[in-house]
Design an enzyme around this catalytic site. Structure first.
Site, short mmCIF file in Angstrom:
data_model
loop_
_atom_site.label_atom_id
_atom_site.label_comp_id
_atom_site.label_asym_id
_atom_site.label_seq_id
_atom_site.Cartn_x
_atom_site.Cartn_y
_atom_site.Cartn_z
N SER A 161 47.07 41.06 43.64
CA SER A 161 46.04 40.11 43.27
C SER A 161 44.84 40.79 42.61
O SER A 161 44.95 41.31 41.51
CB SER A 161 45.64 39.30 44.51
N ASP A 220 44.70 48.31 30.51
CA ASP A 220 44.67 47.61 29.22
C ASP A 220 43.59 48.13 28.30
O ASP A 220 43.76 48.16 27.08
CB ASP A 220 44.48 46.11 29.43
N LYS A 280 51.64 39.83 41.59
CA LYS A 280 51.23 38.48 41.99
C LYS A 280 50.83 37.63 40.79
O LYS A 280 49.69 37.28 40.59
CB LYS A 280 50.07 38.57 42.99
#
Length: 179
Positions: free
Chosen positions: A152, A163, A177
């Site tokens: 999460s 990223d 998740k």
């Protein structure tokens, strides 16, 4: 007995005041009273913050509660005062928690305005983008530790770091998740 709110308002009150509850156990005729002293319930989420060796700090975040970002700010400031130049952010076995705190933590490492995470829903107008805020940012080189139990909010932070090529994510595949 039961209350519409689950009884929580019966327990809340000023720190230092008392509340008496009656415990009734199945199979026993008589209940018994227990008096509790009201106090603050700490929700600390940083398990550790220390230098693992000169100039290298380690901060272990065990979950994401309402105080995680402010706790992280304090820990980073303290470790920098001890000479920290590089940081290991340990999110192993962190089940997640509050989305706003994941955004706050990620904001400490990526430039202001950069996308941290987005949500997309089936209902019109439910899409939401969450971008980094500019306060308390650190440029210290970063390694993020994750494992299969990192879920999460942990995945939001580690995914954001990856990223934006802000640091190195090390460990095993995280929980997954829906992110």
């Amino acid at each position: 007995g039961t209350w519409p709110d689950g009884g929580t308002t019966m327990f809340k009150g000023e720190k230092g005041t008392k509340v008496t509850i009656t415990i009734q156990r199945p199979g026993e005729d008589a209940g018994f009273d227990v008096t509790l002293m009201r106090d603050e319930i700490p929700t600390h989420s940083l398990a550790h913050a220390f230098l693992v060796k000169p100039k290298v700090g380690l901060i272990r975040v065990s979950n994401f509660t309402s105080t995680t970002t402010s706790e992280l700010d304090e820990a980073i400031l303290e470790l920098k005062g001890q000479g920290m130049e590089r940081l290991i952010l340990d999110l192993r076995s962190n089940p997640g928690g509050l989305l706003d705190q994941a955004v706050g933590v990620a904001s400490r490492f990526i430039p202001e305005g950069k996308l941290v995470v987005y949500t997309r829903g089936r209902i019109a107008g439910s899409d939401q983008d969450y971008t980094a805020k500019g306060d308390h940012r650190t440029d210290a080189p970063l390694v993020v530790l994750v494992d299969h139990s990192s879920a999460s909010a942990s995945e939001i932070v580690s995914g954001c770091i990856q990223d934006h090529d802000r640091g190195l994510v090390v460990g095993t595949t995280s929980w997954g998740k829906g992110l």
